[in-house]
Scaffold this motif. Sequence first.
Motif, PDB file in Angstrom:
ATOM      1  N   GLY A  59       0.790  -1.228   0.000  1.00  0.00           N
ATOM      2  CA  GLY A  59       0.000   0.000   0.000  1.00  0.00           C
ATOM      3  C   GLY A  59       0.814   1.265   0.000  1.00  0.00           C
ATOM      4  N   ILE A  60       1.959   1.271  -0.670  1.00  0.00           N
ATOM      5  CA  ILE A  60       2.828   2.451  -0.751  1.00  0.00           C
ATOM      6  C   ILE A  60       2.724   3.036  -2.152  1.00  0.00           C
ATOM      7  N   ASN A  61       2.560   4.339  -2.229  1.00  0.00           N
ATOM      8  CA  ASN A  61       2.479   5.026  -3.515  1.00  0.00           C
ATOM      9  C   ASN A  61       3.872   5.504  -3.910  1.00  0.00           C
ATOM     10  N   LEU A  62       4.473   4.828  -4.886  1.00  0.00           N
ATOM     11  CA  LEU A  62       5.818   5.159  -5.358  1.00  0.00           C
ATOM     12  C   LEU A  62       5.718   5.752  -6.749  1.00  0.00           C
ATOM     13  N   THR A  63       6.203   6.981  -6.906  1.00  0.00           N
ATOM     14  CA  THR A  63       6.251   7.624  -8.208  1.00  0.00           C
ATOM     15  C   THR A  63       7.707   7.863  -8.579  1.00  0.00           C
ATOM     16  N   CYS A  64       8.017   7.686  -9.852  1.00  0.00           N
ATOM     17  CA  CYS A  64       9.417   7.783 -10.280  1.00  0.00           C
ATOM     18  C   CYS A  64       9.492   8.433 -11.652  1.00  0.00           C
ATOM     19  N   VAL A  65      10.400   9.391 -11.783  1.00  0.00           N
ATOM     20  CA  VAL A  65      10.759   9.998 -13.059  1.00  0.00           C
ATOM     21  C   VAL A  65      12.276   9.940 -13.142  1.00  0.00           C
ATOM     22  N   ALA A  66      12.803   9.081 -14.014  1.00  0.00           N
ATOM     23  CA  ALA A  66      14.241   8.836 -14.012  1.00  0.00           C
ATOM     24  C   ALA A  66      14.769   8.664 -15.428  1.00  0.00           C
ATOM     25  N   ASP A  67      15.920   9.238 -15.671  1.00  0.00           N
ATOM     26  CA  ASP A  67      16.677   9.015 -16.904  1.00  0.00           C
ATOM     27  C   ASP A  67      17.850   8.114 -16.551  1.00  0.00           C
ATOM     28  N   GLY A  68      17.655   6.811 -16.727  1.00  0.00           N
ATOM     29  CA  GLY A  68      18.672   5.850 -16.307  1.00  0.00           C
ATOM     30  C   GLY A  68      19.957   5.911 -17.087  1.00  0.00           C
ATOM     31  N   THR A  69      19.939   6.502 -18.279  1.00  0.00           N
ATOM     32  CA  THR A  69      21.171   6.580 -19.078  1.00  0.00           C
ATOM     33  C   THR A  69      22.226   7.445 -18.396  1.00  0.00           C
ATOM     34  N   LEU A  70      21.781   8.326 -17.498  1.00  0.00           N
ATOM     35  CA  LEU A  70      22.734   9.178 -16.783  1.00  0.00           C
ATOM     36  C   LEU A  70      23.586   8.386 -15.798  1.00  0.00           C
ATOM     37  N   LEU A  71      23.141   7.161 -15.450  1.00  0.00           N
ATOM     38  CA  LEU A  71      23.845   6.349 -14.455  1.00  0.00           C
ATOM     39  C   LEU A  71      24.668   5.235 -15.093  1.00  0.00           C
ATOM     40  N   ASN A  72      24.847   5.290 -16.404  1.00  0.00           N
ATOM     41  CA  ASN A  72      25.565   4.206 -17.079  1.00  0.00           C
ATOM     42  C   ASN A  72      27.040   4.138 -16.683  1.00  0.00           C
ATOM     43  N   PHE A  73      27.589   5.214 -16.120  1.00  0.00           N
ATOM     44  CA  PHE A  73      28.994   5.183 -15.695  1.00  0.00           C
ATOM     45  C   PHE A  73      29.177   4.504 -14.336  1.00  0.00           C
ATOM     46  N   LEU A  74      28.070   4.226 -13.635  1.00  0.00           N
ATOM     47  CA  LEU A  74      28.148   3.532 -12.349  1.00  0.00           C
ATOM     48  C   LEU A  74      28.130   2.029 -12.559  1.00  0.00           C
ATOM     49  N   THR A  75      28.784   1.310 -11.648  1.00  0.00           N
ATOM     50  CA  THR A  75      28.767  -0.146 -11.711  1.00  0.00           C
ATOM     51  C   THR A  75      27.443  -0.667 -11.160  1.00  0.00           C
ATOM     52  N   THR A  76      27.200  -1.951 -11.407  1.00  0.00           N
ATOM     53  CA  THR A  76      25.983  -2.571 -10.891  1.00  0.00           C
ATOM     54  C   THR A  76      25.912  -2.459  -9.371  1.00  0.00           C
ATOM     55  N   GLY A  77      27.033  -2.742  -8.708  1.00  0.00           N
ATOM     56  CA  GLY A  77      27.059  -2.663  -7.247  1.00  0.00           C
ATOM     57  C   GLY A  77      26.792  -1.265  -6.730  1.00  0.00           C
ATOM     58  N   GLU A  78      27.310  -0.233  -7.420  1.00  0.00           N
ATOM     59  CA  GLU A  78      27.105   1.144  -6.968  1.00  0.00           C
ATOM     60  C   GLU A  78      25.646   1.577  -7.127  1.00  0.00           C
ATOM     61  N   ILE A  79      25.013   1.172  -8.238  1.00  0.00           N
ATOM     62  CA  ILE A  79      23.596   1.506  -8.420  1.00  0.00           C
ATOM     63  C   ILE A  79      22.746   0.796  -7.372  1.00  0.00           C
ATOM     64  N   CYS A  80      23.063  -0.475  -7.124  1.00  0.00           N
ATOM     65  CA  CYS A  80      22.318  -1.217  -6.103  1.00  0.00           C
ATOM     66  C   CYS A  80      22.482  -0.575  -4.731  1.00  0.00           C
ATOM     67  N   THR A  81      23.693  -0.117  -4.435  1.00  0.00           N
ATOM     68  CA  THR A  81      23.944   0.492  -3.129  1.00  0.00           C
ATOM     69  C   THR A  81      23.193   1.800  -2.973  1.00  0.00           C
ATOM     70  N   ILE A  82      23.305   2.699  -3.960  1.00  0.00           N
ATOM     71  CA  ILE A  82      22.698   4.021  -3.838  1.00  0.00           C
ATOM     72  C   ILE A  82      21.174   3.935  -3.912  1.00  0.00           C
ATOM     73  N   VAL A  83      20.674   3.362  -5.003  1.00  0.00           N
ATOM     74  CA  VAL A  83      19.223   3.339  -5.215  1.00  0.00           C
ATOM     75  C   VAL A  83      18.547   2.342  -4.276  1.00  0.00           C
ATOM     76  N   GLY A  84      19.121   1.136  -4.172  1.00  0.00           N
ATOM     77  CA  GLY A  84      18.505   0.112  -3.335  1.00  0.00           C
ATOM     78  C   GLY A  84      18.437   0.510  -1.878  1.00  0.00           C
ATOM     79  N   THR A  85      19.540   1.036  -1.343  1.00  0.00           N
ATOM     80  CA  THR A  85      19.557   1.429   0.065  1.00  0.00           C
ATOM     81  C   THR A  85      18.620   2.599   0.331  1.00  0.00           C
ATOM     82  N   ALA A  86      18.628   3.587  -0.567  1.00  0.00           N
ATOM     83  CA  ALA A  86      17.752   4.746  -0.379  1.00  0.00           C
ATOM     84  C   ALA A  86      16.281   4.336  -0.379  1.00  0.00           C
ATOM     85  N   LEU A  87      15.896   3.450  -1.302  1.00  0.00           N
ATOM     86  CA  LEU A  87      14.501   3.008  -1.359  1.00  0.00           C
ATOM     87  C   LEU A  87      14.146   2.111  -0.176  1.00  0.00           C
ATOM     88  N   ASP A  88      15.082   1.283   0.257  1.00  0.00           N
ATOM     89  CA  ASP A  88      14.822   0.454   1.441  1.00  0.00           C
ATOM     90  C   ASP A  88      14.539   1.323   2.653  1.00  0.00           C
TER      91      ASP A  88
END
Length: 305
Positions: free
Chosen positions: A183-212
């Motif tokens: 029952g959580i309302n999550l809205t997202c507007v994102a241009d993922g191409t801007l994060l292509n210089f980050l590694t998989t682990g870095e994206i998981c850490t920043i985005v995953g941790t922030a959303l958790d």
Amino acid sequence: MSLLLLAVVYAVVYGFLFCFESRRKIAARLVITPTAMLMAVVMAVTVFAVSNLSFVSGDEVTIVVFYIRTLVDFAGVLILSVQHEQLREAALHSELAAMDNVLHRQYEQYKQSKENIRLINRRYHELKMQIAAIRAERDKVKQDAALAEMEGDIHRYEAENKTGNPVLDTLLTAKSMYCQQHGINLTCVADGTLLNFLTTGEICTIVGTALDNATESVLTEQDPEKRLIRVAVYAQNGFVMLRFENYCAQPVELGPDGLPRQSSHGGYDLKSVRAAAETHGGTVTLHWENEWFTLRVLLPQKNEL
């Protein structure tokens, strides 16, 4: 004069040690156990006793005694300094271990989400085939309308979280499914191409941790209408801004390191986010105002080679 000289010497030594230690502060908190405290007290008392043995004997005090006493005192300071350094290293190891656990957890969540989404995509493809078969066999107006609506839902699903970065797509899709279930309302507007210089682990850490942290915080809200999370990823003046906002009625107190004191916002986990951002010369800022908690990650924009 002797007392004045003693006071000056102590002041100089204390000032030197204070300046030296203030430059070597660490973010981790030292954990001083009763055993460590007892050892420090025993060593200090022992050094003091040994350095003053010559005065107890009643013999004539010579300059050699003062030399020996000075050497013993310096040795005691050295021993206590070594013990303090060991405590610092233990705190740093504990800090690194905790951050490594966060990285590992986020990456494992990403792999699991990727597999779940792959199965869901296959299931939707099967539904497409079933719809086509039903349409070929039956030609009723109401059934066609229902099938058209199902196809529209499928197309809307396919269009969700297509940001241009497959890792970000996987994370957002998985988090969106979790939010729908709770029952959580999550809205997202994102241009993922801007994060292509980050590694998989870095994206998981920043985005995953922030959303958790955001989902954990809004789940404490009793009113479902206030379980709101907003995510944005966009370019701004040569930088990439990742902005995470969530409704939070209670004020969030920040510690000296700029991270939340409240465990509901995962202040400890956010250290891994800051470390990942600083790897690329970025910064992490947090702010609470008007019942909204905001986490901003600002990274220098890099063109993909």
